[in-house]
Design a protein around this motif. Sequence first.
Motif, PDB file in Angstrom:
ATOM      1  N   ALA A 135       0.725   4.573 -17.776  1.00 54.21           N
ATOM      2  CA  ALA A 135       1.350   3.380 -17.372  1.00 54.21           C
ATOM      3  C   ALA A 135      -0.031   2.809 -16.347  1.00 54.21           C
ATOM      4  CB  ALA A 135       2.561   3.337 -16.845  1.00 54.21           C
ATOM      5  N   ILE A 136      -0.432   3.587 -15.582  1.00 55.09           N
ATOM      6  CA  ILE A 136      -1.314   3.334 -14.424  1.00 55.09           C
ATOM      7  C   ILE A 136      -2.585   2.983 -14.989  1.00 55.09           C
ATOM      8  CG2 ILE A 136      -2.537   4.188 -12.500  1.00 55.09           C
ATOM      9  CD1 ILE A 136      -0.060   5.514 -11.600  1.00 55.09           C
TER      10      ILE A 136
ATOM     11  N   GLY B 227       0.404  -7.276  -5.447  1.00 57.43           N
ATOM     12  CA  GLY B 227      -0.381  -6.197  -5.476  1.00 57.43           C
ATOM     13  C   GLY B 227      -0.123  -4.980  -5.242  1.00 57.43           C
ATOM     14  N   LEU B 228      -0.296  -3.959  -5.909  1.00 54.27           N
ATOM     15  CA  LEU B 228      -0.033  -2.558  -5.475  1.00 54.27           C
ATOM     16  C   LEU B 228      -1.279  -1.785  -5.136  1.00 54.27           C
ATOM     17  CD1 LEU B 228       2.736  -1.722  -7.791  1.00 54.27           C
ATOM     18  CD2 LEU B 228       2.971  -2.135  -5.462  1.00 54.27           C
ATOM     19  N   THR B 229      -1.390  -1.130  -4.028  1.00 54.05           N
ATOM     20  CA  THR B 229      -2.384  -0.474  -3.887  1.00 54.05           C
ATOM     21  C   THR B 229      -1.794   1.232  -3.774  1.00 54.05           C
ATOM     22  OG1 THR B 229      -3.792  -1.897  -2.687  1.00 54.05           O
ATOM     23  CG2 THR B 229      -4.349   0.700  -2.358  1.00 54.05           C
ATOM     24  N   LEU B 230      -2.227   2.063  -4.951  1.00 57.78           N
ATOM     25  CA  LEU B 230      -1.649   3.355  -4.990  1.00 57.78           C
ATOM     26  C   LEU B 230      -2.528   4.360  -4.824  1.00 57.78           C
ATOM     27  CD1 LEU B 230       0.545   2.346  -8.375  1.00 57.78           C
ATOM     28  CD2 LEU B 230       1.148   2.245  -5.864  1.00 57.78           C
ATOM     29  N   ALA B 231      -2.532   5.244  -4.024  1.00 55.61           N
ATOM     30  CA  ALA B 231      -3.452   6.104  -3.713  1.00 55.61           C
ATOM     31  C   ALA B 231      -2.789   7.766  -3.875  1.00 55.61           C
ATOM     32  CB  ALA B 231      -3.963   5.959  -2.296  1.00 55.61           C
ATOM     33  N   HIS B 232      -3.774   8.431  -4.456  1.00 58.08           N
ATOM     34  CA  HIS B 232      -3.283   9.802  -4.738  1.00 58.08           C
ATOM     35  C   HIS B 232      -4.579  10.716  -4.939  1.00 58.08           C
ATOM     36  CE1 HIS B 232      -3.657   9.643  -9.151  1.00 58.08           C
ATOM     37  NE2 HIS B 232      -3.426   8.305  -8.836  1.00 58.08           N
TER      38      HIS B 232
ATOM     39  N   PHE C 261       0.874  -1.116  -0.021  1.00 58.43           N
ATOM     40  CA  PHE C 261      -0.061   0.056  -0.002  1.00 58.43           C
ATOM     41  C   PHE C 261       0.870   1.220   0.212  1.00 58.43           C
ATOM     42  CE2 PHE C 261      -2.368  -3.407   1.892  1.00 58.43           C
ATOM     43  CZ  PHE C 261      -3.516  -3.104   1.293  1.00 58.43           C
ATOM     44  N   ILE C 262       0.518   2.055  -0.876  1.00 61.42           N
ATOM     45  CA  ILE C 262       1.301   3.430  -0.923  1.00 61.42           C
ATOM     46  C   ILE C 262       0.400   4.560  -1.190  1.00 61.42           C
ATOM     47  CG2 ILE C 262       3.147   4.629  -2.381  1.00 61.42           C
ATOM     48  CD1 ILE C 262       4.154   2.005  -3.430  1.00 61.42           C
ATOM     49  N   ASP C 263       0.281   5.206   0.066  1.00 59.07           N
ATOM     50  CA  ASP C 263      -0.635   6.553  -0.207  1.00 59.07           C
ATOM     51  C   ASP C 263       0.486   7.631  -0.729  1.00 59.07           C
ATOM     52  OD1 ASP C 263      -2.749   8.148   0.133  1.00 59.07           O
ATOM     53  OD2 ASP C 263      -2.447   8.171   2.449  1.00 59.07           O
ATOM     54  N   GLU C 264      -0.230   8.685  -1.062  1.00 61.86           N
ATOM     55  CA  GLU C 264       0.282   9.710  -1.768  1.00 61.86           C
ATOM     56  C   GLU C 264       1.483   9.353  -2.690  1.00 61.86           C
ATOM     57  OE1 GLU C 264      -0.883  12.673  -1.951  1.00 61.86           O
ATOM     58  OE2 GLU C 264      -2.625  12.364  -0.515  1.00 61.86           O
ATOM     59  N   PHE C 265       1.441   8.489  -3.367  1.00 61.90           N
ATOM     60  CA  PHE C 265       2.352   7.700  -4.337  1.00 61.90           C
ATOM     61  C   PHE C 265       3.264   8.467  -5.267  1.00 61.90           C
ATOM     62  CE2 PHE C 265      -0.476   6.689  -7.640  1.00 61.90           C
ATOM     63  CZ  PHE C 265       0.233   6.637  -8.640  1.00 61.90           C
ATOM     64  N   HIS C 266       2.643   9.619  -5.588  1.00 61.01           N
ATOM     65  CA  HIS C 266       3.276  10.556  -6.417  1.00 61.01           C
ATOM     66  C   HIS C 266       4.551  11.216  -6.045  1.00 61.01           C
ATOM     67  CE1 HIS C 266       0.811  13.102  -3.784  1.00 61.01           C
ATOM     68  NE2 HIS C 266       1.695  14.124  -4.097  1.00 61.01           N
ATOM     69  N   GLU C 267       4.593  10.954  -4.502  1.00 61.06           N
ATOM     70  CA  GLU C 267       5.660  11.426  -3.898  1.00 61.06           C
ATOM     71  C   GLU C 267       7.131  10.584  -4.598  1.00 61.06           C
ATOM     72  OE1 GLU C 267       6.391  13.974  -1.900  1.00 61.06           O
ATOM     73  OE2 GLU C 267       4.301  14.828  -1.955  1.00 61.06           O
TER      74      GLU C 267
ATOM     75  N   GLN D 119      -0.973  14.857 -10.619  1.00 58.92           N
ATOM     76  CA  GLN D 119       0.070  14.782  -9.925  1.00 58.92           C
ATOM     77  C   GLN D 119       1.416  13.963 -10.693  1.00 58.92           C
ATOM     78  OE1 GLN D 119      -2.263  13.271  -6.656  1.00 58.92           O
ATOM     79  NE2 GLN D 119      -1.094  15.085  -5.099  1.00 58.92           N
ATOM     80  N   LEU D 120       0.876  13.234 -11.495  1.00 60.62           N
ATOM     81  CA  LEU D 120       1.630  12.185 -12.231  1.00 60.62           C
ATOM     82  C   LEU D 120       2.350  12.746 -13.477  1.00 60.62           C
ATOM     83  CD1 LEU D 120      -0.707   9.370 -11.579  1.00 60.62           C
ATOM     84  CD2 LEU D 120       1.134  10.096 -10.151  1.00 60.62           C
ATOM     85  N   THR D 121       3.307  12.076 -13.793  1.00 57.97           N
ATOM     86  CA  THR D 121       3.835  12.365 -15.292  1.00 57.97           C
ATOM     87  C   THR D 121       3.055  11.884 -16.138  1.00 57.97           C
ATOM     88  OG1 THR D 121       5.192  10.621 -15.375  1.00 57.97           O
ATOM     89  CG2 THR D 121       6.141  12.496 -14.263  1.00 57.97           C
TER      90      THR D 121
END
Length: 166
Positions: free
Chosen positions: A48-49, A30-35, A3-9, A40-42
Amino acid sequence: MVFIDEFHELLRLPVDLQDLLATARGLGVGLTLAHQHLEQLTPNLRAAILSTARSRIVFQLGYDDAKALAPHLPPLTAEELQHLDAHAVAISAMDGAAVQRPVTGTTDPLRDPESPTRAEDVRQASRESYGRTRQDVEAEIRQRIEGEKANEPPLGRRARRPGGSS
């Protein structure tokens, strides 16, 4: 599951996130990506996401994000995604190898920080069901190490491969 919150960091790290996504998927991680929003992303990471993520959970979206995500959540429209009520959510999830049609629902509002949360109840139930003492875990690790050592050849000798070469 990671789990990665504010993953754009993570964009500040010397890591190619597109490769991370592809590798994780290939390894079954499994990745849980939250933003908060897609801007916020390139552009490459956003693409890709959007192409890699199979399960999506979204709350009320702004115009640009609703427009970008609506094609991935049919039959929901960008307008419907923009006008989700407070605590409403749209979910499209994997079931086996197939992405299911999106459903909408309502989440619980945030609770008083002073009161116990369901998360605390879940953690406690998990400890009771699956928790083990440190001594038990360390004893199991020692048994595994000793078992592996018993199967190793003596130092300086390697097992011969079939066919004669070592």
